[in-house]
Design an enzyme around this catalytic site. Structure first.
Site, PDB file in Angstrom:
ATOM      1  N   TRP A  68       5.505   5.769  -5.679  1.00 43.39           N
ATOM      2  CA  TRP A  68       6.094   6.656  -4.669  1.00 43.39           C
ATOM      3  C   TRP A  68       5.223   7.903  -4.532  1.00 43.39           C
ATOM      4  O   TRP A  68       4.376   8.141  -5.376  1.00 43.39           O
ATOM      5  CB  TRP A  68       7.532   7.067  -5.080  1.00 43.39           C
ATOM      6  CG  TRP A  68       8.380   7.379  -3.882  1.00 43.39           C
ATOM      7  CD1 TRP A  68       8.792   8.606  -3.462  1.00 43.39           C
ATOM      8  CD2 TRP A  68       8.877   6.431  -2.925  1.00 43.39           C
ATOM      9  NE1 TRP A  68       9.526   8.484  -2.305  1.00 43.39           N
ATOM     10  CE2 TRP A  68       9.587   7.163  -1.956  1.00 43.39           C
ATOM     11  CE3 TRP A  68       8.779   5.042  -2.794  1.00 43.39           C
ATOM     12  CZ2 TRP A  68      10.199   6.542  -0.860  1.00 43.39           C
ATOM     13  CZ3 TRP A  68       9.394   4.433  -1.711  1.00 43.39           C
ATOM     14  CH2 TRP A  68      10.089   5.186  -0.757  1.00 43.39           C
ATOM     15  N   ASP A 119       4.760  16.260   0.711  1.00 47.23           N
ATOM     16  CA  ASP A 119       5.576  17.015   1.659  1.00 47.23           C
ATOM     17  C   ASP A 119       6.951  16.373   1.820  1.00 47.23           C
ATOM     18  O   ASP A 119       7.238  15.335   1.221  1.00 47.23           O
ATOM     19  CB  ASP A 119       4.856  17.087   3.010  1.00 47.23           C
ATOM     20  CG  ASP A 119       4.785  15.736   3.695  1.00 47.23           C
ATOM     21  OD1 ASP A 119       4.588  14.712   3.005  1.00 47.23           O
ATOM     22  OD2 ASP A 119       4.936  15.684   4.923  1.00 47.23           O
ATOM     23  N   GLU A 174       7.117  12.821   2.525  1.00 44.16           N
ATOM     24  CA  GLU A 174       6.641  11.978   1.421  1.00 44.16           C
ATOM     25  C   GLU A 174       5.321  11.292   1.738  1.00 44.16           C
ATOM     26  O   GLU A 174       5.057  10.198   1.256  1.00 44.16           O
ATOM     27  CB  GLU A 174       7.692  10.905   1.074  1.00 44.16           C
ATOM     28  CG  GLU A 174       9.110  11.413   1.100  1.00 44.16           C
ATOM     29  CD  GLU A 174      10.087  10.479   0.414  1.00 44.16           C
ATOM     30  OE1 GLU A 174      10.524   9.535   1.068  1.00 44.16           O
ATOM     31  OE2 GLU A 174      10.381  10.690  -0.764  1.00 44.16           O
ATOM     32  N   GLU A 175       4.512  11.905   2.551  1.00 46.48           N
ATOM     33  CA  GLU A 175       3.280  11.247   2.992  1.00 46.48           C
ATOM     34  C   GLU A 175       2.007  11.965   2.557  1.00 46.48           C
ATOM     35  O   GLU A 175       1.009  11.320   2.254  1.00 46.48           O
ATOM     36  CB  GLU A 175       3.288  11.120   4.524  1.00 46.48           C
ATOM     37  CG  GLU A 175       4.373  10.192   5.012  1.00 46.48           C
ATOM     38  CD  GLU A 175       4.550  10.185   6.517  1.00 46.48           C
ATOM     39  OE1 GLU A 175       5.140   9.226   7.044  1.00 46.48           O
ATOM     40  OE2 GLU A 175       4.111  11.150   7.182  1.00 46.48           O
ATOM     41  N   GLU A 204      18.600   7.553  11.601  1.00 44.60           N
ATOM     42  CA  GLU A 204      17.501   8.475  11.347  1.00 44.60           C
ATOM     43  C   GLU A 204      16.775   8.838  12.638  1.00 44.60           C
ATOM     44  O   GLU A 204      16.434   9.995  12.887  1.00 44.60           O
ATOM     45  CB  GLU A 204      16.522   7.813  10.367  1.00 44.60           C
ATOM     46  CG  GLU A 204      15.320   8.651   9.998  1.00 44.60           C
ATOM     47  CD  GLU A 204      14.390   7.900   9.050  1.00 44.60           C
ATOM     48  OE1 GLU A 204      13.709   6.948   9.514  1.00 44.60           O
ATOM     49  OE2 GLU A 204      14.363   8.234   7.853  1.00 44.60           O
TER      50      GLU A 204
END
Ligand SMILES: *[C@@H]1O[C@H](CO)[C@@H](O)[C@H](O)[C@H]1NC(C)=O
Ligand SMILES: *[C@@H]1O[C@H](CO)[C@@H](O)[C@H](O)[C@H]1NC(C)=O
Ligand SMILES: *[C@@H]1O[C@H](CO)[C@@H](O)[C@H](O)[C@H]1NC(C)=O
Ligand SMILES: *[C@@H]1O[C@H](CO)[C@@H](O)[C@H](O)[C@H]1NC(C)=O
Ligand SMILES: *[C@@H]1O[C@H](CO)[C@@H](O)[C@H](O)[C@H]1NC(C)=O
Length: 574
Positions: A140, A197, A200-201, A425
């Site tokens: 992750w 960030d 999550e990238e 989302e």
């Protein structure tokens, strides 16, 4: 001429009225739907949160494409900040039991060792866990250092209410303060390291993360003082000042926006910056640009640049006037699910605008600067820089237009929200149909906070008012400890013992620059070095004789440094 002007003014008024009344209807139906949707996603008894432990927030019940049936520290903390705000302002007094379950659940997650580390070695930066409170061990984007900041802000807000309501000494001191302190210490010690960030990238620095870390330490310092921890508070204030300084570095003065990420080959125009502004809103700070308050010239300029970056990338935006609300997403270069608008990004724009209106109303004026001129000229091309009091026609015209602009963003979400009020989302950039994870808990929270801002709601100050940006920015090397390494090693004449290891203070495994130990207590060789606290460090001793290097045999030695103080490590040459 006059006739047509009157006609168009009337049409504008009718249009604005029609939009406002349909937005009223949306808010009236979506408020209870969002609240119910949010509560359904919290264990143990939320109807869609089966399997989640008490107080655990699932990100979404969706288990495939995408699988979001996990709990994220960021999402959970933002969701519970919303719940805590509702509870502490008396809007819903039934929520206290749930809040107590949340603080307990988070204290368990804090102590759960995970791929980022243990509670004392970086584990607090872990972004997501399984909903039964065990560690998620897959690969992750980790660490994500906004989580502890957002969590402490939520829990401090609750703890302040408890203190004000006579439950200070026992519960707050003994139960909540240790949880809060772990998170604040983590922020204090780690803010100056790279982070993934909020999407999550990207592993770099992130405006949102820096902004919420600043808020956490500023608010945390005041809280630490309130519970009698003044020296701890001083440490937080020192790093809050450093964070405030660093925060300024994201501003791109020539292009008039916040470069949200310093990496990833992107423009940096990102919902990240709008979310940062609304989640660090402090009405007492007025339109201060140092903390990017919603009505500050920098935050308004940024908002325009950010919104405009989506006008041509989503086909549902085509044909909409260049100064009207459009669908917005995370960032224009987004490719996740092919890159679409996000409900929470649209709500965030509306919320920033409502927050700005609240502040102007409170201070009785608004200011147009050269930085915010382009933002204001969207609504009146003749406006010039200056300060406009609330009795001026310029103030009335601009605030009415900006209210209408904000309503337009809610109207966008209204248009693309299905009849049952469910918020996923994203919604499709071409058809407007809901996309990706259904019932995203954060989407529901973002609706509730935007609606609260629309109704003029404000919350206690977190201390953003009257801050001075330090003239020179300092990083934070983090706390250090003194470590003495002793190694028993017999040597031949001309041979010396050195140490090298996995941190810069141990020369990053370089045999050439390895540190020489003293033989004053031969055959024990010694050296005392300053090392980062609370860190797992690997090292080896080496021998050098006339340029010939001999390493100790495997495995590497390892030491976990304590949070503070001095330690001695006794080894024998292997
Ligand atoms: C203080 O609040 C906590 C959390 O709700 C509760 O468990 C405790 O009983 C309260 N104590 C007092 C004295 O009110
Ligand atoms: C650490 O802080 C310094 C000073 O503000 C800054 O220049 C640097 O980019 C920061 N690095 C990270 C990773 O936060
Ligand atoms: C993130 O970036 C930092 C600094 O460039 C680097 O040291 C670290 O290994 C990176 N982490 C990951 C998981 O890529
Ligand atoms: C010791 O650490 C070095 C540097 O990280 C690594 O290359 C090496 O594989 C490690 N040795 C063992 C036995 O794990
Ligand atoms: C290492 O040796 C020193 C001196 O003999 C002793 O005082 C210290 O307690 C030892 N440390 C450990 C961790 O065993």
């Amino acid at each position: 001429m006059r006739f047509s002007l009157l006609t168009s003014l009337a049409a504008l008024a009718v249009g604005a009225y029609a939009q406002s009344s349909s937005v009223d209807a949306y808010v009236a139906s979506e408020s209870p739907a969002a609240k119910a949707g949010l509560l359904a996603n919290i264990g143990p008894s939320g109807s869609k949160a089966s399997g989640a432990k008490a107080g655990v927030v699932i990100a979404s019940p969706s288990t495939s494409n995408p699988n979001y049936l996990y709990t994220w520290v960021r999402d959970s903390s933002l969701v519970f900040k919303t719940i805590i705000d509702q509870f502490t302002t008396g809007e819903d007094t039934s929520l206290q039991g749930l809040i107590d379950q949340f603080t307990t659940a988070e204290s368990i997650l804090q102590q759960t060792s995970n791929p980022s580390g243990s509670v004392s070695t970086g584990g607090l930066g872990e972004p997501k866990f399984n909903i039964d409170e065990t560690a998620f061990t897959g690969s992750w984007g980790r660490p994500q250092r906004d989580g502890p900041a957002l969590r402490s802000t939520a829990i401090i807000t609750y703890a302040n209410w408890l203190l004000a309501n006579g439950n200070g000494t026992s519960y707050v001191q003994n139960t909540l303060w240790p949880i809060i302190k772990l998170d604040l210490d983590y922020v204090q010690n780690n803010w100056n390291s790279s982070t993934f960030d909020l999407w999550e990238e990207i592993n770099s620095s992130s405006f949102f993360t820096t902004a919420v870390q600043h808020r956490a330490l500023r608010q945390g310092a005041a809280f630490a003082n309130a519970v009698g921890q003044s020296s701890v508070a001083d440490g937080y204030t020192t790093q809050a000042d450093n964070l405030l300084c660093f925060l300024q570095s994201y501003w791109n003065p020539s292009a008039g926006y916040v470069t949200s990420n310093t990496g990833g080959g992107r423009s940096g125009k990102d919902s990240n910056s709008v979310l940062a502004s609304i989640h660090t809103f402090d009405v007492d700070a007025g339109c201060d640009a140092a903390t990017f308050q919603p009505c500050s010239d920098k935050a308004l300029s940024n908002l325009k640049v950010y919104v405009d970056s989506f006008r041509s990338v989503y086909s549902i935006n085509i044909g909409i006037a260049s100064n009207a609300a459009v669908a917005v997403g995370r960032y224009p270069e987004d490719v996740y699910f092919n890159g679409n608008p996000w409900y929470l990004s649209v709500f965030a724009v509306a919320e920033q605008l409502y927050d700005a209106l609240i502040t102007w109303d409170k201070q009785g004026s608004l200011q147009v600067t050269s930085t915010s001129l382009a933002f204001f000229q969207q609504f009146d091309s003749s406006v010039t820089t200056g300060t406009y009091g609330s009795s001026s026609s310029t103030y009335s015209t601009l605030t009415a237009s900006i209210k209408n602009f904000a309503e337009g963003f809610l109207a966008i979400n209204a248009k693309y929200t299905p009849a049952n009020g469910g918020l996923s989302e994203q919604f499709d950039k071409s058809t407007g149909s809901p996309l990706s994870a259904a019932d995203l808990t954060w989407s529901y929270a973002s609706a509730l906070t935007a609606f609260a801002a629309r109704s003029g709601k404000t919350y206690a100050s977190w201390g953003a008012s009257g801050l001075t940006v330090p003239s020179q920015c300092n990083g934070n090397a983090g706390p250090t400890v003194s470590v003495t390494f002793n190694v028993d090693a017999t040597t031949v004449f001309g041979e010396n013992i050195y140490i090298t290891g996995s941190v810069p203070a141990l020369q990053d495994w370089s045999p050439d620059t390895a540190l020489l130990l003293s033989s004053a207590n031969y055959p024990t060789w010694s050296i005392t070095v300053t090392l980062p606290a609370s860190t797992v460090i690997e090292y080896k001793y080496i021998r050098k004789n006339n340029g010939q290097v001999t390493w100790e045999s495997d495995p590497n030695n390892s030491i976990t440094t304590p949070a503070s103080g001095a330690v001695t490590q006794n080894d024998s040459w292997r």
